[in-house]
Scaffold this active site. Structure first.
Site: not given
Lengths: 658, 658
Positions: B320, B416
């Protein structure tokens, strides 16, 4: 639906002597550099590269040395592929030193064979109790298949039976382990290869058990209950690879469906094409219509929906696999060299099933672009991945492109591709012609001499080819006596039907005599008769199906069988900044100084000016200034030979609007 | 080099009441749907979705329930982020039911705290003996940081100290565990967050130890010997994650270099921007020039070389992470929602360091495009990945794009992003204005009312904004008495300087009074004074730096702060087949029927005809036929709301040549 009205068979390698100016340099490179270099590599004698352990593993298994097994679980296959390549080389070119090396290595392989016929150094040395417990991951039958191919090639090349006998014992042993009978394993390998090898073994031995065993592996695959899942359960849900925590992906191994129900190319692309090759082999021998149809459907899906213009297949490095129809990204591509080689195998088998020029077109496309492009001109550096667009900085820093290398790396620890290139190029003669009872088919235009028989009459056919630089091909026939026969000459797709054909100087109407892409010249051939072909070498701007998203608005340049590319070293700017002019007036020119000499293509284009962009400006509204630019394209197969730089096959072009 | 001549501070949330027609619907959605829905999700009461275990873990840790820990190792942070979002909501909107839920949950959190102040349900419930042994992977300080942010937010919103006291005890405990002294761990967390949280805690408590501890974590990071590698050795080279076999990648955690030596944004993008936020926080308080320069360099690298036009950051799903300068692929992009939220945090802190409009421009870009685009209009579906180009078939079948979803999925097991969206939108008021001793800065044009003091004089400022659909903004000032002050108004980058400004109806020359992108109106303000702004809403065709390979030959459409995109549902063809005409004559129109109403942009373009391509034809030489087509672009933030279909932000355009 396919029919088998016109089967033909490859002309054996020993009867074909290639002397083509373009290809001879490759074949010599393989003979003089690649095979000797790989021999040294297999013996761990090349300083600075990871040891192969290939020969060392056999020495340990044979009891000649002490030590630990090294390399991948399928390391044996490198030794087998080298033996096969060396055997092909011996078939056409005497070389006492090489023959001695081969004989010695065969002695070693024979010594490593176990009393029951088993032959695999990993399991012999490291985990003897685990033989045949993990077909999914461990490549036991795959390695066996490669050794069988080597044994067949060596026997055909030299007449020597030693390795052939070894692999017959190995195949006999496998036949006692696998099969439908109770007590045998009802399974097959995670990596297809044994299937096509057993057909070859059947061809030289005429032992029907080998054909049946191949058929068994093909028929069993993809049936329920799923063998790989059963195995996985039996192993306590453990993979051979510690980091793999999931159950086998059946489609990766083309075992998600019975093979006759498979219509789309899926999974690991090398496994796929090796399997399709065996399916075509079996279909040719059994005439099984369902198998034939599956071959046809898989071919069409792969070639018409999932193939790069370079003859590459496999769109993703995740599983080195096919993805889906029209998904052919140029920069994250896999297009493994071995997959294009397997595609050539499959094409060769399809050609034997039915002489349609499309099969040879694909064979030629893969050969002239991906396969030779994979090898550096030193014979010691190879691409595994053959991208159509490369930006070196992204390859270094974007993990999604880490598999794409901007220059050819040396021999790898996992050395599947280089030995595969060696065995293909050293047996290239087998791909040029096929024969049947009334026709000699010329599929590839590669110069040399072939010895065949038209019925009872021995005939030599000399081919001269100016490809890939020019479109002139001449065949001269030397029958021992006049004989009626058909010579069928492929009209390549890239000629767009613009082909001249003269027999003994007399022009013929090609269209009238062309069937399935072959101009069929039936006549009484006399010694010295000539067929002259003149194919258009027009430069094509090729467009892609609009479903290929990444190629929208772009064109690729092709001339003859060669696909071209732009490299930034010739332009001094990112290749993405370049576009072809509306009418680029492309012209070709032989450049003797380019990497041994090649035809380059030049023309008019545009360059998006970048000088007026600040270093710290990502986006702005003002239009990009376009400057006229001269574009220079080089054959794709030569890319990446002038240091790290950007490359692109697909180039933006001015759209034709209005 | 940055200087700190004009620091300013955010106007606290409680003083800002947003009543903006565009944003109120989002804020209400968060209050009325997202927060209640996430509350239910944290309690595992939403049928059909994976249980969160968030609250259940706290109940077990508090001794209220028996059971097993569930969810990710950082599951506590979801509870913390929910508490923080709920606290922000309470700061601006009374809600006795929510207040009760919050109080109950805080009681539970307090009960789960250990006698020594430790607070983390994973290690309390599951591996109490392993506390602080794997900072690299286990997010203990990260979870602590989120709970600290919640404690600060709750105290500021309600004046209640219970959670603040809990997190002070937690921070005190952490201060006994980490630090330069012998016997303490000389380390820091694998996921930055505690650093910025401790600065907030310092701000409300004025306890200097919290600021020092934050500074310690920042200063220690990236120094040698490398803490994560030492830890890895001490753990016997084991990761928390079974499939991870390699040592920690230091750059992934931005711990490859001391932070002051970092000049390029690297590694996991959320970790990066959370860290940069803390660095800016500390730089503002310590005036450390090296830290300031690092903030400046990292900002410039990230925003000027690694940011998508949508305000997204992070080019790859592998880690990521950031990749490299100008590597901004549209289809394999990551652009995580949380990363854009973290970018907004960083921008907000940079704005406080120095009021330069660029910081607010980026904040607005991320907010209006990636952040609100991540949320479906039902408040229950969210994008984690925010691509700029989507072809659903490739997302399904190409593993390199499997992370890209064509429609917003529901609440994930790793949740998240949705709670991060909730806490950002419920605290949006904090991002609109900053103040210092002589100036009120308006950074965002979001309607509402703010209560501030110009010196000793209480002032209400009412803002009306027609954004994003129109460019008219009015501020009405209501000081209790006339007072001299500066009101600084951001001139957005997208207005390209075309901004009208009238004070009490009188036109001013914007250029003359603009500094660092802010039009500074200094005068004696009387009750009822108005400032009227009129920003150009011209449609821009934005071009990308030629180094962004994938955007060559393409343009993006932007109007005001909104980036636009094409969806295939409006065109019936692959979006890649469409291109903008040379002069597309783009025009905007409010479409009341599009997903609640939005301005769409229409214009002339071309369509590559696909009907004349056979289903089984991949490549051909004939030029593509281009047909005139009408293009319709919708705001990017609305994409993917009309079922699965193709989308593209960057559209080919006719090059301007000659």
């Amino acid at each position: 639906m396919m029919t088998l009205t016109t089967r033909s068979a490859a002309v054996p390698l020993k009867q074909v002597k290639l002397t083509d100016p373009f290809w001879s340099s490759y074949i010599e490179l393989v003979r003089e550099v690649v095979i000797p270099y790989q021999y040294e590599a297999l013996h761990d004698r090349i300083p600075g590269i990871e040891p192969s352990h290939g020969v060392s593993n056999f020495r340990i298994a044979a009891g000649r040395d002490e030590g630990e097994y090294g390399g991948m679980v399928f390391q044996d296959s490198d030794v087998a592929k080298w033996l096969e390549a060396a055997a092909y080389s011996l078939a056409t070119h005497r070389d006492p030193k090489l023959e001695e090396q081969v004989d010695e290595l065969i002695d070693l392989v024979a010594d490593a064979q176990q009393p029951d016929g088993y032959l695999n150094t990993y399991f012999t040395v490291k985990e003897p109790e685990k033989r045949w417990t993990n077909l999914t991951d461990c490549h036991e039958l795959y390695c066996a298949g490669h050794m069988i191919e080597a044994g067949v090639a060596h026997y055909r090349a030299t007449g020597k039976r030693k390795l052939l006998d070894v692999v017959c014992r190995l195949a006999d042993h496998i036949d006692t382990v696998f099969g439908p009978e109770d007590g045998k394993i009802h399974g097959f390998d995670g990596h297809q290869e044994i299937e096509l090898a057993l057909v070859k073994l059947y061809e030289v031995t005429q032992e029907p058990r080998y054909l049946s065993l191949s058929q068994y592996f093909i028929d069993e695959r993809g049936t329920e209950p799923h063998f790989f899942l059963q195995e996985w359960e039996q192993r306590g849900k453990k993979s051979f690879y510690r980091s793999v925590l999931h159950a086998p992906h059946l489609a990766y191994h083309q075992s998600h469906l019975p093979v006759r129900e498979q219509k789309e190319a899926v999974g690991h692309s090398v496994r796929a094409v090796y399997m399709y090759t065996a399916m075509a082999d079996l279909a040719a021998r059994t005439k099984d219509p369902a198998l034939l149809e599956a071959c046809d459907a898989l071919w069409r899906n792969m070639v018409h929906k999932q193939m790069y213009i370079t003859g590459g297949i496999g769109s993703t490095h995740h599983g080195e696999a096919f993805t889906t129809d029209y998904d052919l990204p140029n920069d994250t591509v896999y297009s493994e060299t071995c997959a294009s080689i397997g595609l050539i195998f499959f094409a060769q088998r399809m050609l034997q099933l039915a002489p349609k020029s499309e099969y040879a077109d694909v064979m030629e496309r893969a050969l002239f672009n991906t396969v030779i492009g994979s090898m550096a001109q030193d014979g010691r550096h190879f691409f595994y991945v053959n991208p159509l667009e490369v930006w070196p900085a992204a390859c270094r820093h974007n993990p999604g492109k880490a598999h794409v290398k901007p220059v050819r790396p040396g021999w790898f620890a996992c050395a599947c591709c280089p030995p595969n290139v060696a065995r293909l190029l050293s047996s290239l003669g087998e791909y040029v012609y096929t024969m049947n009872d009334d026709t000699l088919y010329a599929h590839l235009y590669i110069g040399g001499e072939v010895e065949v028989r038209f019925g009872d009459v021995p005939v030599k056919v000399m081919q001269n080819s100016a490809l890939p630089w020019d479109g002139d091909v001449t065949l001269t026939l030397q029958p021992e006596q006049a004989v009626e026969w058909t010579v069928a000459l492929r009209i390549p797709d890239w000629s767009r039907g613009k082909a001249g054909l003269r027999v003994n100087g007399q022009e013929m109407n090609v269209e009238d005599i062309t069937q399935d892409g072959y101009a069929c010249v039936k006549r009484v051939w006399a010694p010295g008769d000539t067929v002259e072909l003149a194919f258009s070498m027009e430069i094509h701007q090729v467009r892609a199906n609009p479903n290929i998203r990444g190629n929208a608005g772009k064109a690729a340049i092709q001339r003859g069988p060669l696909v071209y590319c732009l490299e930034s070293v010739d332009h001094g700017v990112p290749v993405s900044s370049l576009s072809l002019a509306g009418d680029p007036k492309l012209r070709s020119r032989f450049d003797p100084n380019l990497l041994g000499g090649a035809v380059v293509i030049e023309g008019a284009g545009w360059l998006e000016e970048s000088d007026d962009w600040g270093d710290e400006q990502l986006y702005r509204s003002s239009p990009k200034k376009m400057l006229p630019a001269s574009l220079k394209a080089i054959p794709y197969y030569l890319w990446g030979n002038r240091g790290e730089n950007e490359m692109a096959v697909w180039v933006r072009e001015q759209p034709h609007t209005g």
